[in-house]
Design a protein around this motif. Structure first.
Motif, short mmCIF file in Angstrom:
data_model
loop_
_atom_site.label_atom_id
_atom_site.label_comp_id
_atom_site.label_asym_id
_atom_site.label_seq_id
_atom_site.Cartn_x
_atom_site.Cartn_y
_atom_site.Cartn_z
N LEU A 38 51.21 129.59 98.14
CA LEU A 38 50.47 128.35 98.29
C LEU A 38 49.07 128.49 97.70
O LEU A 38 48.57 127.58 97.03
CB LEU A 38 50.38 127.94 99.77
CG LEU A 38 49.41 126.80 100.08
CD1 LEU A 38 50.00 125.48 99.61
CD2 LEU A 38 49.09 126.75 101.55
N LEU A 39 48.44 129.63 97.94
CA LEU A 39 47.10 129.87 97.38
C LEU A 39 47.15 129.86 95.86
O LEU A 39 46.28 129.29 95.20
CB LEU A 39 46.54 131.20 97.89
CG LEU A 39 46.26 131.30 99.38
CD1 LEU A 39 45.78 132.69 99.73
CD2 LEU A 39 45.26 130.27 99.81
N GLY A 40 48.16 130.49 95.29
CA GLY A 40 48.28 130.52 93.84
C GLY A 40 48.53 129.14 93.25
O GLY A 40 47.92 128.75 92.26
N THR A 41 49.42 128.38 93.88
CA THR A 41 49.73 127.04 93.39
C THR A 41 48.53 126.11 93.53
O THR A 41 48.23 125.32 92.63
CB THR A 41 50.93 126.47 94.16
OG1 THR A 41 52.02 127.38 94.04
CG2 THR A 41 51.34 125.12 93.63
N VAL A 62 43.23 129.33 81.94
CA VAL A 62 43.13 130.17 83.14
C VAL A 62 44.18 129.73 84.17
O VAL A 62 44.80 130.56 84.82
CB VAL A 62 41.71 130.10 83.74
CG1 VAL A 62 41.62 130.85 85.05
CG2 VAL A 62 40.69 130.65 82.75
N ALA A 63 44.40 128.43 84.29
CA ALA A 63 45.42 127.92 85.21
C ALA A 63 46.81 128.41 84.80
O ALA A 63 47.62 128.77 85.65
CB ALA A 63 45.39 126.40 85.25
N LEU A 64 47.06 128.46 83.51
CA LEU A 64 48.35 128.96 83.03
C LEU A 64 48.54 130.43 83.38
O LEU A 64 49.61 130.85 83.82
CB LEU A 64 48.47 128.74 81.52
CG LEU A 64 49.75 129.22 80.86
CD1 LEU A 64 50.94 128.47 81.45
CD2 LEU A 64 49.68 129.03 79.37
N VAL A 65 47.50 131.21 83.23
CA VAL A 65 47.57 132.63 83.58
C VAL A 65 47.81 132.80 85.07
O VAL A 65 48.63 133.62 85.50
CB VAL A 65 46.29 133.37 83.13
CG1 VAL A 65 46.23 134.78 83.69
CG2 VAL A 65 46.19 133.39 81.61
N PHE A 66 47.11 132.00 85.90
CA PHE A 66 47.32 132.08 87.34
C PHE A 66 48.75 131.69 87.72
O PHE A 66 49.34 132.29 88.61
CB PHE A 66 46.34 131.17 88.08
CG PHE A 66 44.97 131.77 88.30
CD1 PHE A 66 44.60 132.95 87.69
CD2 PHE A 66 44.06 131.14 89.11
CE1 PHE A 66 43.35 133.49 87.89
CE2 PHE A 66 42.81 131.67 89.32
CZ PHE A 66 42.45 132.85 88.71
N ALA A 67 49.31 130.69 87.04
CA ALA A 67 50.68 130.28 87.33
C ALA A 67 51.66 131.41 86.99
O ALA A 67 52.60 131.68 87.75
CB ALA A 67 51.03 129.02 86.55
N LEU A 68 51.44 132.08 85.88
CA LEU A 68 52.30 133.20 85.52
C LEU A 68 52.17 134.35 86.50
O LEU A 68 53.16 134.97 86.88
CB LEU A 68 51.97 133.67 84.10
CG LEU A 68 52.39 132.72 82.97
CD1 LEU A 68 51.84 133.21 81.65
CD2 LEU A 68 53.88 132.57 82.92
N LEU A 69 50.94 134.65 86.93
CA LEU A 69 50.74 135.72 87.90
C LEU A 69 51.39 135.39 89.24
O LEU A 69 51.97 136.28 89.89
CB LEU A 69 49.25 135.99 88.10
CG LEU A 69 48.55 136.71 86.96
CD1 LEU A 69 47.05 136.77 87.23
CD2 LEU A 69 49.11 138.10 86.78
N ALA A 70 51.32 134.14 89.66
CA ALA A 70 51.95 133.74 90.92
C ALA A 70 53.46 133.89 90.84
O ALA A 70 54.10 134.36 91.79
CB ALA A 70 51.57 132.30 91.26
N ALA A 71 54.03 133.53 89.71
CA ALA A 71 55.48 133.66 89.56
C ALA A 71 55.91 135.13 89.56
O ALA A 71 56.88 135.50 90.22
CB ALA A 71 55.93 132.98 88.26
N VAL A 72 55.17 135.96 88.86
CA VAL A 72 55.51 137.38 88.80
C VAL A 72 55.34 138.04 90.17
O VAL A 72 56.18 138.84 90.59
CB VAL A 72 54.67 138.10 87.72
CG1 VAL A 72 54.80 139.60 87.82
CG2 VAL A 72 55.07 137.62 86.35
N SER A 73 54.28 137.69 90.88
CA SER A 73 54.09 138.30 92.21
C SER A 73 55.17 137.86 93.18
O SER A 73 55.63 138.64 94.01
CB SER A 73 52.70 137.95 92.75
OG SER A 73 52.60 136.58 93.03
N GLY A 74 55.60 136.61 93.09
CA GLY A 74 56.70 136.14 93.93
C GLY A 74 58.00 136.87 93.64
O GLY A 74 58.71 137.28 94.56
N LEU A 75 58.29 137.07 92.38
CA LEU A 75 59.50 137.82 92.01
C LEU A 75 59.42 139.27 92.46
O LEU A 75 60.42 139.83 92.92
CB LEU A 75 59.71 137.74 90.50
CG LEU A 75 60.14 136.38 89.96
CD1 LEU A 75 60.15 136.40 88.44
CD2 LEU A 75 61.49 136.00 90.50
N ALA A 76 58.26 139.87 92.31
CA ALA A 76 58.11 141.26 92.74
C ALA A 76 58.30 141.39 94.25
O ALA A 76 58.94 142.33 94.72
CB ALA A 76 56.74 141.78 92.33
#
Length: 88
Positions: A38-41, A62-76
């Motif tokens: 939720l924080l990432g989104t 920067v928003a695009l990078v944050f979206a990618l990081l949120a997706a990768v952290s969720g998958l991890a």
């Protein structure tokens, strides 16, 4: 219109603060991870609103990078959590 974007960004910031409380006090790891998502989104939403309000295209990047990081952290997290559940 800029004040409207700023008001919505402020509302998203309030939801981020509530999510931060859930991250700190969450009853389980899954609840904490969902609150972190939720924080990432919300941060992506805030950055996109600020990009519209201030007409700064760099904030979109920067928003695009944050979206990618949120997706990768969720998958991890799911991968590590699933490995722990299956090991039991």
């Amino acid at each position: 219109m800029n004040s409207f974007y700023m008001m919505i960004a402020l509302i998203l910031l309030v939801t981020m603060l509530l999510g931060l409380v859930r991250v700190m006090r969450g009853p389980s790891r899954v609840d904490r991870m969902l609150a972190a998502q939720l924080l990432g989104t919300s941060s992506v939403g805030i950055l996109l609103l600020l990009a519209l309000a201030f007409e700064q295209s760099a904030l979109r990047d920067v928003a695009l990078v944050f979206a990618l990081l949120a997706a990768v952290s969720g998958l991890a997290f799911v991968r590590v959590w699933a490995a722990g559940v299956l090991a039991k």
